[in-house]
Structure formats: structure tokens, C-alpha cells
Write a protein that holds these residues in place. Structure first.
Motif, PDB file in Angstrom:
ATOM      1  N   ILE A  76       0.878  -1.221   0.107  1.00 12.97           N
ATOM      2  CA  ILE A  76       0.078  -0.023   0.070  1.00 12.97           C
ATOM      3  C   ILE A  76       0.770   1.295  -0.206  1.00 12.97           C
ATOM      4  O   ILE A  76       0.574   2.254  -0.647  1.00 12.97           O
ATOM      5  N   ALA A  77       1.912   1.192   0.666  1.00 15.02           N
ATOM      6  CA  ALA A  77       2.887   2.175   0.631  1.00 15.02           C
ATOM      7  C   ALA A  77       3.314   2.770  -0.466  1.00 15.02           C
ATOM      8  O   ALA A  77       3.826   3.868  -0.806  1.00 15.02           O
ATOM      9  N   SER A  78       3.486   1.898  -1.567  1.00 17.20           N
ATOM     10  CA  SER A  78       4.240   2.256  -2.779  1.00 17.20           C
ATOM     11  C   SER A  78       3.184   3.183  -3.537  1.00 17.20           C
ATOM     12  O   SER A  78       3.875   4.000  -4.493  1.00 17.20           O
ATOM     13  N   ALA A  79       2.067   3.278  -3.391  1.00 15.32           N
ATOM     14  CA  ALA A  79       0.997   4.061  -4.006  1.00 15.32           C
ATOM     15  C   ALA A  79       1.284   5.546  -3.598  1.00 15.32           C
ATOM     16  O   ALA A  79       1.495   6.025  -2.663  1.00 15.32           O
TER      17      ALA A  79
ATOM     18  N   LEU B  57       2.089   0.480 -10.658  1.00 15.88           N
ATOM     19  CA  LEU B  57       3.220  -0.337  -9.857  1.00 15.88           C
ATOM     20  C   LEU B  57       2.492  -0.904  -8.702  1.00 15.88           C
ATOM     21  O   LEU B  57       2.834  -1.686  -8.103  1.00 15.88           O
ATOM     22  N   ALA B  58       1.893   0.063  -8.052  1.00 17.32           N
ATOM     23  CA  ALA B  58       1.277  -0.049  -6.723  1.00 17.32           C
ATOM     24  C   ALA B  58       0.196  -1.251  -6.821  1.00 17.32           C
ATOM     25  O   ALA B  58       0.277  -2.316  -5.960  1.00 17.32           O
ATOM     26  N   MET B  59      -0.683  -1.270  -7.898  1.00 20.61           N
ATOM     27  CA  MET B  59      -1.526  -2.276  -7.920  1.00 20.61           C
ATOM     28  C   MET B  59      -0.754  -3.833  -8.022  1.00 20.61           C
ATOM     29  O   MET B  59      -1.251  -4.923  -7.640  1.00 20.61           O
ATOM     30  N   THR B  60       0.274  -3.709  -8.993  1.00 25.98           N
ATOM     31  CA  THR B  60       1.074  -4.960  -8.953  1.00 25.98           C
ATOM     32  C   THR B  60       1.754  -5.357  -7.852  1.00 25.98           C
ATOM     33  O   THR B  60       1.778  -6.640  -7.588  1.00 25.98           O
TER      34      THR B  60
ATOM     35  N   SER C  14      -1.125 -11.615  -1.899  1.00 27.83           N
ATOM     36  CA  SER C  14      -1.279 -13.000  -2.309  1.00 27.83           C
ATOM     37  C   SER C  14      -0.289 -13.987  -1.406  1.00 27.83           C
ATOM     38  O   SER C  14      -0.593 -14.807  -0.941  1.00 27.83           O
ATOM     39  N   ILE C  15       0.820 -12.953  -1.070  1.00 27.93           N
ATOM     40  CA  ILE C  15       1.673 -13.919  -0.081  1.00 27.93           C
ATOM     41  C   ILE C  15       1.221 -13.870   1.329  1.00 27.93           C
ATOM     42  O   ILE C  15       1.415 -14.671   1.830  1.00 27.93           O
ATOM     43  N   ALA C  16       0.715 -12.601   1.662  1.00 28.56           N
ATOM     44  CA  ALA C  16       0.080 -12.535   3.105  1.00 28.56           C
ATOM     45  C   ALA C  16      -1.051 -13.518   3.100  1.00 28.56           C
ATOM     46  O   ALA C  16      -1.116 -14.149   4.198  1.00 28.56           O
ATOM     47  N   THR C  17      -1.885 -13.709   2.184  1.00 31.64           N
ATOM     48  CA  THR C  17      -3.038 -14.632   2.383  1.00 31.64           C
ATOM     49  C   THR C  17      -2.486 -16.221   2.429  1.00 31.64           C
ATOM     50  O   THR C  17      -3.003 -16.775   3.203  1.00 31.64           O
ATOM     51  N   ILE C  18      -1.539 -16.386   1.708  1.00 26.99           N
ATOM     52  CA  ILE C  18      -0.908 -17.729   1.815  1.00 26.99           C
ATOM     53  C   ILE C  18      -0.290 -17.999   3.186  1.00 26.99           C
ATOM     54  O   ILE C  18      -0.397 -18.998   3.862  1.00 26.99           O
TER      55      ILE C  18
ATOM     56  N   HIS D 284      -4.734 -11.933 -12.595  1.00 27.89           N
ATOM     57  CA  HIS D 284      -5.935 -11.058 -12.603  1.00 27.89           C
ATOM     58  C   HIS D 284      -5.769  -9.576 -12.331  1.00 27.89           C
ATOM     59  O   HIS D 284      -6.287  -8.897 -12.810  1.00 27.89           O
ATOM     60  N   THR D 285      -4.632  -9.293 -11.672  1.00 23.34           N
ATOM     61  CA  THR D 285      -4.198  -8.053 -11.336  1.00 23.34           C
ATOM     62  C   THR D 285      -3.778  -7.287 -12.974  1.00 23.34           C
ATOM     63  O   THR D 285      -4.436  -6.201 -13.284  1.00 23.34           O
ATOM     64  N   PHE D 286      -3.144  -8.045 -13.669  1.00 28.01           N
ATOM     65  CA  PHE D 286      -2.718  -7.596 -14.759  1.00 28.01           C
ATOM     66  C   PHE D 286      -3.649  -7.428 -15.802  1.00 28.01           C
ATOM     67  O   PHE D 286      -3.727  -6.500 -16.733  1.00 28.01           O
ATOM     68  N   VAL D 287      -4.679  -8.389 -15.719  1.00 21.59           N
ATOM     69  CA  VAL D 287      -5.929  -8.271 -16.358  1.00 21.59           C
ATOM     70  C   VAL D 287      -6.870  -7.036 -16.357  1.00 21.59           C
ATOM     71  O   VAL D 287      -7.208  -6.377 -17.218  1.00 21.59           O
ATOM     72  N   GLU D 288      -6.727  -6.577 -14.989  1.00 21.91           N
ATOM     73  CA  GLU D 288      -7.376  -5.636 -14.596  1.00 21.91           C
ATOM     74  C   GLU D 288      -6.878  -4.217 -15.212  1.00 21.91           C
ATOM     75  O   GLU D 288      -7.230  -3.281 -15.780  1.00 21.91           O
ATOM     76  N   LEU D 289      -5.339  -4.165 -14.987  1.00 22.96           N
ATOM     77  CA  LEU D 289      -4.543  -3.005 -15.483  1.00 22.96           C
ATOM     78  C   LEU D 289      -4.641  -2.743 -17.141  1.00 22.96           C
ATOM     79  O   LEU D 289      -4.909  -2.005 -17.813  1.00 22.96           O
ATOM     80  N   GLY D 290      -4.687  -4.077 -17.553  1.00 21.19           N
ATOM     81  CA  GLY D 290      -4.644  -3.996 -19.144  1.00 21.19           C
ATOM     82  C   GLY D 290      -6.033  -3.744 -19.779  1.00 21.19           C
ATOM     83  O   GLY D 290      -6.177  -3.005 -20.568  1.00 21.19           O
TER      84      GLY D 290
END
Length: 557
Positions: free
Chosen positions: A134-137, A170-173, A180-184, A199-205
Motif C-alpha cells: 500500500i505504501a508504494s501508491a 506499480l502499486a496495484m502490481t 497473495s503472499i500474505a493470504t498464503i 488477475h491484476t494484470f488483466v485489470e490493468l490491461g
């Protein structure tokens, strides 16, 4: 304070009026106006007097989407292909540097703090990764507002616009990878990092594709609409369609509308330039409402004391990460010194994207308990809300400081800006020698031959303007030279129907001259005295304006 239910119109009125007052006060304090908007929002929200409730703010969420869409569209209008050809490598290195540095510093420090609170490495690491992502945004809205407010232009300003425009992607990526890592970590297997990233790249694209399609459609329609008011209407309508589709399909609406602006500015730069100016002038009240609602949304009640320590560490590490990352990215890519030294401090602001990501993260992690009565999801929202308030207050101030140190404040000045600040007295020609009504016409002819002017004011013996003598008046008498000896100026002059006051705004004066289709007009000191001061010539006035324009663009801010 008892609850007060206000209608939508009253809420919007309070936002605009209060925002303008807040901006005025903070500008007097040499603080960017956007801080005034946000502070007014905090005061009228639940943290302050409680005039705006969460339900009101939720009801106006479509309005916020509209404002973000306009911001994305105008930011896209600043990104021509030539900029990316020239600075593409620099922007990429800086973007990765500031985003990754903020991700790592915030993530590491947040993990350590939370471990000392909950004594669980898995939970602490999961939260740290989410905080880092989140801080990257970076918030483009308040940062761009500062650049527009202070009319900045230059290599640093160009870099700031590009970085905040691309930071969402970049922030969304990073967020997709981090959550994903946190959920795992907290839930074990069953969640695929690659599926989340896809899924993220499909949303951005999808957002980019939607914006490009809307951009080409809008450009095609605009080519058949010469009237500016119709262009504005169809542009706003298509932007609303683009925003609505992006929201419906859970795409990044800023990225979508930014793509619309990029298509227009690169496909038809001359035609779209006026459109961007019109949209920007039209959108001011919308920005005010948006930022006031941002402040009203920042509710900080019932926050545990230890979370404030996390907030302070988050703000410090995020700011340091942005600064160091931008510096090293600029240094590696051999960017100009102002970009290396000052870009980092200009991108501290954090806004709607970060708050939105925190809400999504809280929905996925709210079942994890950190301490009794506090789950991980609520803690993430509390922390990001508080940090957003902090950096939204300091971010615009540092952005102004950055462009000021780079000497770029006031460099994006137009002729209209200069004329709006000048008065007739600044450019009037006071060396014009007036003609007296009793002067023989033969003497006057020599005046026109010696001077580069086609209009002479005619005054009475006490110096008051009574008329004008133009070259057109004399042309009628060119074939009657024998009359020059006995005709006087008063016999052939025209009454001075139009006069300008020396204190009149220059832009208004030139507009009046254009409406009356005259090149020159006499200027008087006041209506009461009627005393002639000089002559305002349109050509000379525009030369003075252009000289002042060059001076302001070259002098450091």
C-alpha cells in the motif's frame, strides 16, 4: 454534537464554500490550497463537527469517481509521446526505485513493530507485506493540484507528472503480489500468487484498453464538432461512460481515463489542447468537493495508542523510501540534478488508491486477530487512514518545496495569466504627444508621418480628452491639400466615444478593444478628471505582455 441530516445540495454547498475559505486561509500561510480543502473536510466530518456522516460520503462515492476520472484525464493530457521518448528510461528507473524502496522500508519496519505487539511472525509478516504494498501508491490528485496551483514547469514537473500517473499500475502490481503472499502465509495453501498476479494484470490491461478505445472514439467525434461547448459536453459524457465501465468491471479508473487523455494529446495535439484547458477550468469546484470529502472520510476515533507508533514509523519509512528510491533511480538513469534531488520529496502524498487497497485488504484479513478486540483488517484500515491524513497534509507542502527548490514555480505561465495580473497603466504609451483642437491640420499631417501610430488623442486647453484623430480621417482629405492650412484638428476629429481607465484590468481592456474593433484607445486617469494619460495600442500591449511572459518563465521560482 447531535446528528444533523443534510441534503445532498447542502453538503455540496458546504464542501465548495468551506473548501474555498480553507484554501484562502492556507494560501495566506504559504501552504498549498489542497491542504485547506482536506482540513475543512476533517473539521466537518466525524472527526470534527459531524456535519458529514459516512453514509453521506458513501452516497457521494460516484462523485468521487468522477473527480478521479477528470484528474486521470488531465494527467494523461500532459503525457505526450515525445516526453516518453526523451525520458522513458529515467521514468522507469525512478518509478521502480521509489516504489520498491517504499515497499521494503515500510514492510520491514511494520513487520518488526507488529511482531513486538502480537509476538506472531506469520501475522506480523503478512501485515508488513500488505503495508509495504500500500505504501508504494502515490496520490496523483493532490500532487498535480499543487503543480497547477503554482504554475510549475520544467524537467522536475514533467517527471513528477509521469511518476504519479504511472504509480497506480506499480502499486496495484505490488499489492497483488503482496496480498497473495500474505493470504498464503495466514491461510496456508489454496491461494495462487500467479493467479492473483494474472488477475491484476488483466485489470490493468483492461483499463488501458478501455481508455484507448474511448480515446479514439472521442477523437473521432471531436473532429466533427467545431463548437467548444459541444466538445466539452461530449467529452464529459464519454469520460463518464469510461469511468462507469471501469468501476463496473473493477478496473483502475484513473488508468482508464489517463489513457483517454494520452490518446487525445498524441493523436490530435492542436485540437485537444483547448479541450484540456476547458475541462481544467470547468473542474475546479469538482476538485474542491473531492478533497473536502477526502478529509471528511478520515475518521480516526477509537484508535489504540500503539497504532500511532506504527503510523509514525509508516510515514517516516514511506517518505524515506520515496526519497531514497527516487534519488537512486534518477542517479542510475542519469536524470537531471533537480530530478535526482527533489523528485522524492514531491511524491509523499497518499490518497484514495491507498485507502481503497486497505479496504480490500481488510476484507481478506479481518478474521485474523492481533490483540483481543482488534483484528488485522481493522488495524490496516486504521493505520492507512491515519497515515493518509498525515501525508495528505505534509505531501503538498513538500511538493511545493520541491518545485520551488528546482526553480520551476511560475514557469508555466500563459499570456492570459500575465494579462489578468496587469492593468492598463502597466503598458500604456505615455510618450504620445496629444493634439490640441486648435492645431492647424497641416501641422498634424507631419505628426503622422514622423510617428508610428494611427490614432492621436485630441485634448482641450485644460488637458481633458475631447476626441481622437485617426489616419482614416486624414485619408479623406489627401486630395484636398489646399484645405490643410485653414482646417483645424477640432474640425475633423471624431468624438472620444471609447476611453480606457488607467486602473482597468489589461485583459478586460483588450477584450473591449476587440469588441469595438479598434487598434488604439486613449487612456485617462479617472472618469472624474478626464485627464489624458496616454494611448493603449494593442500591438504594443501584446509586446509588453510577451516580454513579461518570457521574463516570468526564465526567472527561477
Amino acid at each position: 454534537m447531535p446528528d444533523i441530516e443534510l441534503g445532498v445540495l447542502a453538503i455540496l454547498g458546504i464542501c465548495v464554500a468551506g473548501g474555498v475559505i480553507g484554501a484562502f486561509i492556507f494560501q495566506k500561510l504559504k501552504v498549498p490550497q489542497v491542504v485547506g480543502y482536506i482540513v475543512v473536510g476533517v473539521l466537518i466530518g466525524d472527526t470534527g463537527f459531524g456535519l458529514l456522516h459516512p453514509s453521506d460520503i458513501q452516497a457521494l462515492s460516484p462523485f468521487n469517481n468522477f473527480a478521479l476520472g477528470l484528474i486521470g484525464f488531465l494527467v494523461g493530457g500532459e503525457l505526450s509521446a515525445g516526453i516518453f521518448k526523451k525520458y522513458g528510461k529515467q521514468f522507469t528507473a525512478i518509478l521502480i526505485g521509489e516504489g520498491v524502496a517504499a515497499f521494503l522500508l515500510v514492510g520491514i519496519v511494520s513487520t518488526l513493530i507488529l511482531y513486538f505487539v502480537c509476538h506472531n511472525w506469520v501475522t506480523a509478516l503478512a501485515a508488513g507485506i500488505v503495508f509495504g504494498a500500500i505504501a508504494s501508491a502515490t496520490d496523483p490528485a493532490s500532487t498535480i493540484d499543487v503543480l497547477w496551483e503554482y504554475r510549475s514547469a520544467g524537467v522536475l514537473t514533467t517527471a513528477i507528472i509521469a511518476i504519479v500517473a504511472l504509480d497506480d499500475a506499480l502499486a496495484m502490481t505490488l499489492y497483488g503480489l503482496g496480498t497473495s503472499i500474505a493470504t498464503i502465509l495466514v491461510q496456508g495453501s489454496g491461494h495462487s500468487i500467479w493467479a492473483t498476479l494474472l488477475h491484476t494484470f488483466v485489470e490493468l490491461g483492461g483499463a488501458i484498453l478501455l481508455g484507448v478505445i474511448c480515446g479514439f472514439v472521442l477523437d473521432y467525434v471531436l473532429s466533427y464538432l467545431p463548437q467548444s461547448e459541444k466538445r466539452l459536453g461530449i467529452s464529459i459524457g464519454l469520460l463518464l461512460v469510461c469511468i462507469g465501465l471501469a468501476v463496473a468491471f473493477h478496473m483502475d479508473l484513473i488508468l482508464a481515463t489517463m489513457a483517454v487523455g494520452i490518446v487525445l494529446i498524441n493523436k490530435a495535439p492542436n485540437r485537444s489542447k483547448k479541450l484540456f484547458e476547458t475541462v481544467r477550468s470547468f473542474s475546479t469546484p469538482i476538485y474542491i468537493i473531492f478533497f473536502v470529502l477526502v478529509g471528511a472520510r478520515l475518521s480516526l476515533d477509537n484508535m489504540p495508542v500503539w497504532v500511532w507508533g506504527l503510523v509514525a514509523a509508516y510515514v517516516a519509512m514511506r517518505s524515506l523510501g520515496k526519497w531514497i528510491g527516487a534519488f537512486w533511480g534518477g542517479r542510475i538513469s542519469k536524470a537531471e540534478k533537480p530530478v535526482q534531488n527533489y523528485l522524492g520529496m514531491a511524491i509523499f502524498a497518499q490518497g484514495g488508491v491507498a485507502v481503497g487497497l486497505s479496504i480490500v485488504a481488510s476484507n481478506n484479513l479481518q478474521h485474523i486477530e492481533i490483540l483481543e478486540g482488534l483484528n488485522l483488517g481493522d488495524m490496516i484500515i486504521f493505520t492507512v487512514t491515519a497515515t493518509t491524513l498525515c501525508v495528505q497534509l505534509i505531501g503538498p507542502v513538500f511538493a511545493r518545496m520541491a518545485v520551488k527548490k528546482a526553480g520551476e514555480i511560475g514557469c508555466n505561465v500563459t499570456e492570459e495569466d500575465v494579462m489578468a495580473e496587469m492593468i492598463v497603466d502597466d503598458v500604456v504609451d505615455k510618450n504620445i504627444v496629444p493634439l490640441y483642437e486648435g492645431t492647424p491640420l497641416e501641422t498634424v499631417v507631419q505628426h503622422f508621418a514622423d510617428q508610428d501610430t494611427f490614432v492621436y488623442p485630441v485634448v482641450s486647453n485644460d488637458g481633458k480628452i475631447i476626441g481622437v484623430l485617426t489616419f482614416e480621417n486624414l485619408k479623406e482629405l489627401l486630395n484636398e491639400r489646399d484645405t490643410w492650412q485653414w482646417l483645424l484638428v477640432g474640425d475633423v476629429m471624431q468624438p472620444a466615444r471609447h476611453k480606457l481607465l488607467s486602473t482597468m484590468n489589461l485583459a478586460e481592456a483588450l477584450k473591449e478593444m476587440g469588441n469595438n474593433q479598434v487598434e488604439s484607445l486613449p487612456v485617462i486617469e479617472s472618469q472624474a478628471s478626464g485627464k489624458l494619460l496616454g494611448v493603449l495600442d494593442i500591438r504594443a500591449a501584446r509586446r509588453s505582455v510577451n516580454a513579461e511572459l518570457v521574463k516570468r518563465r526564465t526567472v527561477t521560482g
